[in-house]
Enzyme design. Structure first.
Site, PDB file in Angstrom:
ATOM      1  N   ARG A   1       1.210  -1.129   0.485  1.00 24.69           N
ATOM      2  CA  ARG A   1       0.106  -0.308  -0.416  1.00 24.69           C
ATOM      3  C   ARG A   1       1.176   1.171   0.642  1.00 24.69           C
ATOM      4  O   ARG A   1       2.015   1.213   0.273  1.00 24.69           O
ATOM      5  CB  ARG A   1      -0.910  -0.418   1.198  1.00 24.69           C
ATOM      6  CG  ARG A   1      -1.921  -1.160   1.055  1.00 24.69           C
ATOM      7  CD  ARG A   1      -3.143  -0.423   0.059  1.00 24.69           C
ATOM      8  NE  ARG A   1      -3.758  -1.612   0.261  1.00 24.69           N
ATOM      9  CZ  ARG A   1      -5.482  -2.388   1.009  1.00 24.69           C
ATOM     10  NH1 ARG A   1      -5.912  -0.894   1.217  1.00 24.69           N
ATOM     11  NH2 ARG A   1      -6.097  -2.794   0.395  1.00 24.69           N
TER      12      ARG A   1
ATOM     13  N   LEU B   1       2.986   4.807   1.225  1.00 23.11           N
ATOM     14  CA  LEU B   1       3.446   5.165   1.646  1.00 23.11           C
ATOM     15  C   LEU B   1       4.838   3.768   2.896  1.00 23.11           C
ATOM     16  O   LEU B   1       4.654   4.251   3.735  1.00 23.11           O
ATOM     17  CB  LEU B   1       2.857   5.971   3.242  1.00 23.11           C
ATOM     18  CG  LEU B   1       2.344   7.810   2.359  1.00 23.11           C
ATOM     19  CD1 LEU B   1       1.981   8.086   3.629  1.00 23.11           C
ATOM     20  CD2 LEU B   1       3.589   8.268   2.151  1.00 23.11           C
ATOM     21  N   CYS B   2       4.851   3.118   2.118  1.00 24.43           N
ATOM     22  CA  CYS B   2       5.552   2.231   2.281  1.00 24.43           C
ATOM     23  C   CYS B   2       6.695   1.561   2.979  1.00 24.43           C
ATOM     24  O   CYS B   2       7.513   0.577   2.724  1.00 24.43           O
ATOM     25  CB  CYS B   2       4.524   0.613   3.527  1.00 24.43           C
ATOM     26  SG  CYS B   2       3.849  -0.035   0.818  1.00 24.43           S
ATOM     27  N   GLY B   3       7.545   2.310   1.541  1.00 20.50           N
ATOM     28  CA  GLY B   3       8.968   2.162   0.884  1.00 20.50           C
ATOM     29  C   GLY B   3      10.003   1.917   2.104  1.00 20.50           C
ATOM     30  O   GLY B   3      10.646   0.886   1.961  1.00 20.50           O
TER      31      GLY B   3
END
Length: 117
Positions: free
Chosen positions: A92, A94-96
């Protein structure tokens, strides 16, 4: 000269509005992410009593059964031949950094296991 300034002023106002909208969207995404994290934490905490009960049952079995006398395949100690690492990462927004940290930890564990043979 005034015509150019008017055009630049309008472009600046549009840009400021665009940045403000981006900030609002980002804040909304942060709130949603925080709510999801809270929900996930509640699920984990809710599962804790079950996992503690499972651990107690397994330790109780281990205490009651002697390895030499039991013919239970799950309780036999065997040499490790193969190890599989299952890495779970997010997909999903913003999970980098989360994915990056998960991958680094998996690589470290892989190196540790490889050094052990």
């Amino acid at each position: 000269f005034r015509i150019e300034m008017g055009g630049n002023l309008r472009a600046l106002r549009d840009r400021i509005g665009s940045v403000k909208n981006t900030i609002k969207i980002t804040e909304a995404m942060k709130l949603v992410a925080a709510a999801k994290v809270r929900k996930a934490q509640e699920v984990v905490l809710g599962a804790r009593p079950f996992s503690e009960a499972v651990v107690r049952v397994l330790y109780s079995l281990q205490d009651r059964v002697r390895f030499d006398e039991a013919d239970l395949p799950l309780l036999k100690q065997r040499p490790v031949k193969k190890v599989t690492l299952v890495v779970v990462s997010g997909d999903r927004g913003l999970c980098g950094s989360y994915n990056s940290n998960i991958n680094k930890q998996a690589e470290l564990r892989f190196k540790e296991l490889k050094e052990q043979g």
